[in-house]
Scaffold this motif. Structure first.
Motif, PDB file in Angstrom:
ATOM      1  N   TYR A 334       0.826  -1.207   0.000  1.00 52.27           N
ATOM      2  CA  TYR A 334       0.000   0.000   0.000  1.00 52.27           C
ATOM      3  C   TYR A 334       0.862   1.259   0.000  1.00 52.27           C
ATOM      4  CZ  TYR A 334      -4.025  -2.952   0.811  1.00 52.27           C
ATOM      5  OH  TYR A 334      -5.004  -3.888   0.675  1.00 52.27           O
ATOM      6  N   ARG A 335       0.443   2.167  -0.856  1.00 45.76           N
ATOM      7  CA  ARG A 335       1.140   3.436  -1.022  1.00 45.76           C
ATOM      8  C   ARG A 335       1.033   4.266   0.268  1.00 45.76           C
ATOM      9  NH1 ARG A 335      -1.038   4.451  -5.333  1.00 45.76           N
ATOM     10  NH2 ARG A 335       0.616   3.957  -6.815  1.00 45.76           N
ATOM     11  N   GLY A 336       2.178   4.806   0.672  1.00 46.64           N
ATOM     12  CA  GLY A 336       2.188   5.655   1.849  1.00 46.64           C
ATOM     13  C   GLY A 336       2.433   4.919   3.158  1.00 46.64           C
ATOM     14  N   LEU A 337       2.461   3.579   3.125  1.00 42.53           N
ATOM     15  CA  LEU A 337       2.665   2.796   4.345  1.00 42.53           C
ATOM     16  C   LEU A 337       3.975   2.027   4.272  1.00 42.53           C
ATOM     17  CD1 LEU A 337      -0.882   1.262   4.932  1.00 42.53           C
ATOM     18  CD2 LEU A 337       0.081   3.358   5.883  1.00 42.53           C
ATOM     19  N   ASN A 338       4.536   1.699   5.435  1.00 41.82           N
ATOM     20  CA  ASN A 338       5.692   0.812   5.520  1.00 41.82           C
ATOM     21  C   ASN A 338       5.178  -0.623   5.525  1.00 41.82           C
ATOM     22  OD1 ASN A 338       7.962   2.610   5.638  1.00 41.82           O
ATOM     23  ND2 ASN A 338       7.261   3.217   7.663  1.00 41.82           N
ATOM     24  N   ASN A 339       5.267  -1.277   4.381  1.00 42.42           N
ATOM     25  CA  ASN A 339       4.761  -2.636   4.222  1.00 42.42           C
ATOM     26  C   ASN A 339       5.844  -3.643   4.588  1.00 42.42           C
ATOM     27  OD1 ASN A 339       2.046  -2.332   2.328  1.00 42.42           O
ATOM     28  ND2 ASN A 339       3.548  -0.717   1.971  1.00 42.42           N
ATOM     29  N   GLY A 360       9.793   1.958  -4.771  1.00 44.83           N
ATOM     30  CA  GLY A 360       9.577   2.375  -3.388  1.00 44.83           C
ATOM     31  C   GLY A 360      10.881   2.373  -2.623  1.00 44.83           C
ATOM     32  N   SER A 361      10.878   2.961  -1.436  1.00 51.52           N
ATOM     33  CA  SER A 361      12.075   2.997  -0.593  1.00 51.52           C
ATOM     34  C   SER A 361      12.091   1.791   0.337  1.00 51.52           C
ATOM     35  CB  SER A 361      12.113   4.287   0.222  1.00 51.52           C
ATOM     36  OG  SER A 361      10.962   4.400   1.039  1.00 51.52           O
ATOM     37  N   LEU A 362      13.264   1.121   0.434  1.00 53.00           N
ATOM     38  CA  LEU A 362      13.424  -0.107   1.220  1.00 53.00           C
ATOM     39  C   LEU A 362      14.245   0.177   2.465  1.00 53.00           C
ATOM     40  CD1 LEU A 362      12.773  -3.211   0.956  1.00 53.00           C
ATOM     41  CD2 LEU A 362      15.126  -3.460   0.142  1.00 53.00           C
ATOM     42  N   LYS A 368      14.228  -9.132   7.478  1.00 52.32           N
ATOM     43  CA  LYS A 368      13.007  -8.390   7.742  1.00 52.32           C
ATOM     44  C   LYS A 368      13.152  -6.962   7.201  1.00 52.32           C
ATOM     45  CE  LYS A 368      10.825 -11.686   9.886  1.00 52.32           C
ATOM     46  NZ  LYS A 368       9.598 -12.281   9.306  1.00 52.32           N
ATOM     47  N   TYR A 369      12.315  -6.631   6.199  1.00 54.80           N
ATOM     48  CA  TYR A 369      12.413  -5.337   5.541  1.00 54.80           C
ATOM     49  C   TYR A 369      11.048  -4.641   5.531  1.00 54.80           C
ATOM     50  CZ  TYR A 369      16.821  -7.241   3.783  1.00 54.80           C
ATOM     51  OH  TYR A 369      18.068  -7.791   3.694  1.00 54.80           O
ATOM     52  N   SER A 370      11.060  -3.366   5.182  1.00 53.39           N
ATOM     53  CA  SER A 370       9.839  -2.598   4.957  1.00 53.39           C
ATOM     54  C   SER A 370      10.015  -1.821   3.671  1.00 53.39           C
ATOM     55  CB  SER A 370       9.568  -1.625   6.111  1.00 53.39           C
ATOM     56  OG  SER A 370       9.226  -2.325   7.285  1.00 53.39           O
ATOM     57  N   ILE A 371       8.965  -1.829   2.845  1.00 56.52           N
ATOM     58  CA  ILE A 371       9.000  -1.048   1.613  1.00 56.52           C
ATOM     59  C   ILE A 371       7.871  -0.036   1.651  1.00 56.52           C
ATOM     60  CG2 ILE A 371       7.628  -2.772   0.350  1.00 56.52           C
ATOM     61  CD1 ILE A 371       9.168  -1.859  -2.183  1.00 56.52           C
ATOM     62  N   LYS A 372       8.213   1.216   1.338  1.00 46.75           N
ATOM     63  CA  LYS A 372       7.232   2.294   1.292  1.00 46.75           C
ATOM     64  C   LYS A 372       7.087   2.726  -0.167  1.00 46.75           C
ATOM     65  CE  LYS A 372       5.963   6.564   3.669  1.00 46.75           C
ATOM     66  NZ  LYS A 372       6.369   7.552   4.691  1.00 46.75           N
ATOM     67  N   PRO A 373       6.009   2.259  -0.843  1.00 45.23           N
ATOM     68  CA  PRO A 373       5.856   2.530  -2.277  1.00 45.23           C
ATOM     69  C   PRO A 373       5.679   4.013  -2.564  1.00 45.23           C
ATOM     70  CG  PRO A 373       4.425   0.739  -1.559  1.00 45.23           C
ATOM     71  CD  PRO A 373       4.945   1.398  -0.330  1.00 45.23           C
ATOM     72  N   GLY A 374       6.079   4.390  -3.797  1.00 40.93           N
ATOM     73  CA  GLY A 374       5.892   5.757  -4.244  1.00 40.93           C
ATOM     74  C   GLY A 374       4.705   5.851  -5.188  1.00 40.93           C
ATOM     75  N   ALA A 375       4.888   6.612  -6.285  1.00 40.02           N
ATOM     76  CA  ALA A 375       3.785   6.856  -7.215  1.00 40.02           C
ATOM     77  C   ALA A 375       3.622   5.747  -8.239  1.00 40.02           C
ATOM     78  CB  ALA A 375       4.014   8.196  -7.917  1.00 40.02           C
ATOM     79  N   ILE A 381      11.067  -6.401  -5.583  1.00 33.91           N
ATOM     80  CA  ILE A 381      12.119  -6.741  -4.622  1.00 33.91           C
ATOM     81  C   ILE A 381      13.155  -7.595  -5.340  1.00 33.91           C
ATOM     82  CG2 ILE A 381      12.668  -7.822  -2.415  1.00 33.91           C
ATOM     83  CD1 ILE A 381      10.851  -5.427  -2.145  1.00 33.91           C
ATOM     84  N   ASN A 382      14.400  -7.159  -5.338  1.00 32.90           N
ATOM     85  CA  ASN A 382      15.490  -7.884  -5.991  1.00 32.90           C
ATOM     86  C   ASN A 382      16.383  -8.512  -4.932  1.00 32.90           C
ATOM     87  OD1 ASN A 382      14.982  -6.875  -8.852  1.00 32.90           O
ATOM     88  ND2 ASN A 382      15.257  -4.934  -7.751  1.00 32.90           N
TER      89      ASN A 382
END
Length: 508
Positions: A334-339, A360-362, A368-375, A381-382
């Motif tokens: 989800y955009r705007g959240l740390n997934n 998104g930013s990782l 254990k990671y979090s991705i915060k999607p952008g536009a 994930i690589n």
């Protein structure tokens, strides 16, 4: 000096001499009283220090008991009883000391503590003891008996307790038997008796320290016996690929490099690869499947062979070709959240994974990671890792990016149409939520509009009705439907695109 005829001058000299001797005696008495006072202060400071050390020892024992219940649990039960008996006896003595100095304004004026009246009246009545005197003796005897019963009559501390808390009759310099209480407390200056009681408190604290240290030390000594050692197999990793070598160590529980075994049996065969007290494992992994590592480490102790067994197992798995990537919540982010995203590769430690993302930013690490999607509409994930065989594995996983679904306005945690009295709405905060959403979000309402039938719409900043909103609400009638809409809110700092309205049906 008193015999024969003396001149008036000689008589005056003799009288002055006697006064001088008396003054010296008085000064010496004051010095002795001060000495007792200073000793009492030192003992009090020492008791405070010993109490702190004892508390650390009790806490240490409690920690060990929580970690090794079977080994230290019974010792903690003993220590808790001793702590309880000691605290009760110590407090009892402190109460007596408080009574002794209750009428003394300056507690440091030791030279004023020369009277004997308090304990002479508190403990004694003629040639007999008062109720308080007998209670004092019972308390001393009771403490000695209680602690001895906890440790056992054959304990090493039995004689120490008897010496420190002995109430048997004493023998004076003339060989006469005198009751212990009378010998120790009758006719003494107040400051001397006060110091005597403080010394008994010090004996309590020192007894606690000696016993708890001995309890811990005894278990430590016991744990150093070879019969309590356990062989530990420490492999470099838990799973191996076919064709790899199994590497690791077999060590004793204490990891003592000075304890070199006389012989090692590994999987029913003699094994010679031993370095610094450790058995170094270096052998082929074998075929795919589970394999056991077991044997014995032999030592010589007091002329006898002591064998310490060890046992473990490991698995051999095929080499992977792709990484395992899974979303902790769902198949979308989800955009705007740390997934939260978990990344792993069988047979490769988390530290050896190279993870990156597009769309998104990782952040995060160690699997254990979090991705915060952008536009963007897709996040990727690589994953890359180099296996122990030298082969490099590259893998990627795509996720759809979605906006946070519309939230729903709420009053009193109720959504849709809510029935409530006018007064309740006037004081209730307006909130928003996502009842079926997978994330736990903190949604903050920034503003909303309120519409009362027949009245103008009022814009409200914040979560509670403003004065203007309450004014139009006051004109509403029973059965009216109040609409709360155009709710502006954010979730974890991200502005929500839509919040569904909530309606309130007034019940009065």
């Amino acid at each position: 000096m008193a015999g024969g005829k003396m001149s008036a001058r000689q008589k005056m000299i003799n009288l002055m001499y006697l006064v001088f001797i008396a003054m010296l005696a008085m000064n010496m008495s004051k010095e002795v009283l001060s000495a007792f006072g200073f000793m009492n202060e030192k003992l009090t400071e020492n008791n405070i220090s010993t109490t702190a050390k004892n508390n650390e020892a009790y806490a240490n024992l409690a920690t060990k008991a929580s970690e090794q219940e079977a080994k230290f649990g019974p010792l903690k039960i003993q220590a808790d009883k001793i702590k309880k008996y000691s605290a009760e006896f110590y407090s009892y003595l402190e109460e007596i000391k408080t009574k002794m100095t209750a009428d003394i304004e300056d507690k440091t004026d030791f030279e004023a503590m020369d009277k004997t009246a308090f304990l002479d009246e508190y403990f004694f009545k003629g040639d007999k003891f008062t109720t308080e005197g007998n209670e004092f003796i019972d308390k001393v005897n009771g403490y000695r008996t209680d602690v001895t019963s906890v440790l056992g009559a054959d304990s090493n501390f039995s004689s120490l307790l008897k010496n420190r808390f002995n109430t048997e009759d004493d023998t004076n310099r003339d060989g006469k038997k005198i009751k212990w209480l009378e010998y120790r407390y009758k006719g003494f200056p107040l400051v001397a008796s006060l110091t005597n009681l403080t010394q008994m408190q010090a004996d309590i604290k020192n007894t606690e320290s000696d016993i708890v240290s001995d309890l811990l030390g005894g278990k430590l000594e016991e744990s150093l016996r070879l019969s309590n050692y356990k062989g530990i197999v420490a492999l470099d990793k838990n799973a191996y690929f076919a064709g790899e070598k199994v590497t690791g160590k077999i060590v004793l529980g204490r990891y003592d490099a000075t304890m070199v075994p006389d012989a090692v049996t590994l999987n029913n065969r003699p094994y010679k690869n031993i370095k610094s007290g450790q058995v170094i494992i270096d052998m082929p992994a074998g075929n795919v499947g589970s394999h056991d590592i077991k044997g014995k480490i032999a030592f010589t102790q007091n002329g006898e062979i002591v064998e310490v067994p060890f046992e473990s197992s490991y698995s051999v798995i095929p080499e992977p070709s792709t990484a395992v990537v899974s979303a902790d919540k769902m198949n979308v982010v989800y955009r705007g959240l740390n997934n939260p995203i978990s990344v792993s590769l069988p047979g490769v430690s988390d530290n050896n994974l190279r993870v990156s993302a597009t769309g998104g930013s990782l952040s995060g690490g160690k699997g254990k990671y979090s991705i915060k999607p952008g536009a963007a509409k897709t996040a990727v994930i690589n994953v890359s890792a180099k296996l122990s065989s030298g082969k490099t594995v590259n893998s990627k996983k795509s996720f759809r990016i979605k906006d946070i679904p519309p939230a729903m306005g709420s009053v009193r945690n109720q959504f849709g149409t809510v029935r409530m009295p006018k007064s309740g709405l006037a004081n209730a905060p307006i909130a928003a939520g996502l009842p079926d959403f997978e994330f736990d979000l903190k949604i903050d309402v920034k503003s909303f509009k309120i519409k009362v039938p027949g009245q103008i719409t009022v814009i409200v900043n914040g979560t509670r009705l403003s004065a203007a909103a309450k004014k139009v609400l006051s004109k509403a009638k029973r059965g009216d439907i109040i609409n709360i809409y155009d709710i502006k809110a954010s979730a974890n700092g991200y502005a929500l695109k839509q919040v569904l309205p909530v309606s309130i049906e007034l019940t009065n």
